[in-house]
Design an enzyme around this catalytic site. Structure first.
Site, PDB file in Angstrom:
ATOM      1  N   ASP A  49       0.642  -1.054  -0.184  1.00 54.46           N
ATOM      2  CA  ASP A  49       0.178  -0.133   0.067  1.00 54.46           C
ATOM      3  C   ASP A  49       0.954   1.407  -0.166  1.00 54.46           C
ATOM      4  O   ASP A  49       0.326   1.928   0.095  1.00 54.46           O
ATOM      5  CB  ASP A  49      -0.628  -0.273   0.908  1.00 54.46           C
ATOM      6  CG  ASP A  49      -0.100   0.292   1.882  1.00 54.46           C
ATOM      7  OD1 ASP A  49       0.503   0.017   3.079  1.00 54.46           O
ATOM      8  OD2 ASP A  49      -1.264   0.457   3.158  1.00 54.46           O
ATOM      9  N   SER A  50       2.041   1.382   0.495  1.00 53.72           N
ATOM     10  CA  SER A  50       3.110   2.322   0.001  1.00 53.72           C
ATOM     11  C   SER A  50       2.674   2.990  -1.466  1.00 53.72           C
ATOM     12  O   SER A  50       3.866   4.073  -1.407  1.00 53.72           O
ATOM     13  CB  SER A  50       4.252   1.978  -0.235  1.00 53.72           C
ATOM     14  OG  SER A  50       4.629   0.747  -1.017  1.00 53.72           O
ATOM     15  N   ASP A  88      -1.063  -6.203  -0.496  1.00 55.44           N
ATOM     16  CA  ASP A  88      -1.478  -5.642   0.911  1.00 55.44           C
ATOM     17  C   ASP A  88      -3.030  -5.032   1.206  1.00 55.44           C
ATOM     18  O   ASP A  88      -3.104  -4.680   0.069  1.00 55.44           O
ATOM     19  CB  ASP A  88      -0.995  -3.587   1.008  1.00 55.44           C
ATOM     20  CG  ASP A  88       0.482  -3.851   2.149  1.00 55.44           C
ATOM     21  OD1 ASP A  88       0.693  -4.193   2.939  1.00 55.44           O
ATOM     22  OD2 ASP A  88       0.976  -3.405   1.658  1.00 55.44           O
ATOM     23  N   GLU A 120      -1.238  -5.805   8.000  1.00 50.68           N
ATOM     24  CA  GLU A 120      -0.683  -4.911   9.176  1.00 50.68           C
ATOM     25  C   GLU A 120      -0.923  -5.619  11.039  1.00 50.68           C
ATOM     26  O   GLU A 120      -2.250  -5.444  11.245  1.00 50.68           O
ATOM     27  CB  GLU A 120      -0.381  -3.122   9.388  1.00 50.68           C
ATOM     28  CG  GLU A 120       0.739  -3.024   8.131  1.00 50.68           C
ATOM     29  CD  GLU A 120       0.554  -1.791   8.136  1.00 50.68           C
ATOM     30  OE1 GLU A 120       0.538  -0.638   9.205  1.00 50.68           O
ATOM     31  OE2 GLU A 120       1.147  -1.281   7.318  1.00 50.68           O
ATOM     32  N   GLU A 187       9.777  -4.458  10.311  1.00 46.63           N
ATOM     33  CA  GLU A 187       9.568  -3.053   9.842  1.00 46.63           C
ATOM     34  C   GLU A 187      10.809  -1.805  10.983  1.00 46.63           C
ATOM     35  O   GLU A 187      10.339  -2.187  11.068  1.00 46.63           O
ATOM     36  CB  GLU A 187       8.296  -2.421   8.797  1.00 46.63           C
ATOM     37  CG  GLU A 187       9.130  -1.015   7.876  1.00 46.63           C
ATOM     38  CD  GLU A 187       8.213  -0.361   6.904  1.00 46.63           C
ATOM     39  OE1 GLU A 187       6.873  -0.734   6.606  1.00 46.63           O
ATOM     40  OE2 GLU A 187       8.201   0.645   6.490  1.00 46.63           O
TER      41      GLU A 187
HETATM   42  O1  KIV Z   1       4.189  -1.278   1.255  1.00 43.24           O
HETATM   43  C1  KIV Z   1       4.951  -1.986   1.414  1.00 43.24           C
HETATM   44  O2  KIV Z   1       5.451  -1.007   0.663  1.00 43.24           O
HETATM   45  C2  KIV Z   1       5.446  -2.617   2.311  1.00 43.24           C
HETATM   46  C3  KIV Z   1       6.678  -2.610   2.878  1.00 43.24           C
HETATM   47  C4  KIV Z   1       7.319  -1.687   3.022  1.00 43.24           C
HETATM   48  C5  KIV Z   1       6.652  -4.192   3.387  1.00 43.24           C
HETATM   49  O3  KIV Z   1       4.441  -2.929   3.366  1.00 43.24           O
END
Ligand code: KIV
Length: 287
Positions: A49-50, A88, A120, A187
């Site tokens: 979700d980044s 995610d 998460e 993380e």
């Molecule tokens: O959203 C993301 O890219 C992540 C990674 C940083 C593990 O959760």
């Protein structure tokens, strides 16, 4: 007739079996074309979700919707054939109840074709992780610095740099492993704690800013390609695509302004045998 068999995708149990073995190589991917380029070199692609921050300019990952994750997840699955693709679960799509998490994880899996999801949270998500895995959905957990909790954490801070934080994080790691997660992202975590958790639990730990002690590593692709103007301390830039893109755009602008692009080789002429209808002007009058 010889039939070439398509190489099967790596599965979640295969990643789980890599505990204490060859390091697991993972990167984030958000689109089909970059996923296709990097797939030969990785075991696992995470549609993180980044992408809300990296691709869409959001300030945090919190506004990311399920629909956005599904759109990018489907693109990555279409662009690949071998890596395990994990998508995610965005903020608000799983925390309410195991049932809500199941409904939305099923949507992600059906609509993207991916074979695992990530969420998460440690102890607080253990019941949900168990609920999903018992119903056929492989789950990657994510503990330590959890960006979806930015508002309760009061910012992004490295986890485990004080010993009094260790107990809760140990319980988180044990809880997600016991609940059936096939791996866990650590993380932003102090190395001694990451090393301890990696020894303590039976599933692979995949680190991002959590040292080389983990069973595998993940980075955000755009960070390691040098596209983030302010990367975190833990990022190594394996290329400087930011500079490459900027200089390509500069060269293009100069070529357009000087009319050196498009040149003959990039221009369509008429077919050699083309006949000119009577009355048709042919001297580039726009007709
Ligand atoms: O959203 C993301 O890219 C992540 C990674 C940083 C593990 O959760």
């Amino acid at each position: 007739m010889s039939q070439k068999r398509k190489q099967a995708r790596i599965t979640a149990p295969e990643i789980q079996a890599r505990k204490n073995a060859r390091p697991i190589v993972a990167l984030t991917a958000y689109h089909a074309h970059t996923a296709r380029l990097i797939e030969p070199h990785v075991d696992l692609l995470l549609v993180g979700d980044s992408l809300g921050m990296v691709m869409h300019g959001m300030e945090t990952t919190l506004p990311v919707s399920l629909e956005l994750m599904i759109m990018h997840g489907a693109a990555v699955v279409r662009g690949t054939s071998r890596a395990l693709v994990v998508v995610d679960m965005p903020f608000g799509s799983y925390e309410e109840s195991p049932q809500q998490a199941f409904r939305n994880a099923v949507r992600i899996i059906k609509e993207t074709g991916c074979t695992a999801v990530k969420l998460e949270g440690g102890q607080r998500m253990a019941e949900t992780i168990h609920f999903l895995t018992a119903r056929g959905i492989p789950v990657m957990a994510h503990i330590g610095l959890t960006p979806q909790s930015v508002n309760t954490m009061g910012g992004y801070r490295v986890a485990g740099r004080e010993y009094d934080e260790w107990e809760a994080l140990e319980q988180d790691a044990l809880a997600v492993a016991k609940a059936g997660a096939f791996s866990v992202v650590l993380e932003g975590m102090a190395e001694p704690l990451a090393a301890r958790l990696t020894k303590m639990i039976s599933i692979p730990t995949i680190g991002i800013g959590a040292s080389a002690a983990c069973d595998g590593q993940i980075l955000v692709l755009e960070d390691m390609l040098g596209l983030n103007p302010a990367p975190a301390k833990f990022v190594r830039e394996f290329a400087n695509l930011g500079a490459v893109i900027a200089s390509a755009a500069e060269a293009y602008a100069e070529a357009v302004r000087s009319r050196s692009f498009p040149s003959r080789e990039h221009t369509y002429g008429m077919k050699r045998q083309a006949t000119v209808p009577k009355g048709r002007k042919t001297d580039g009058d726009g007709s």
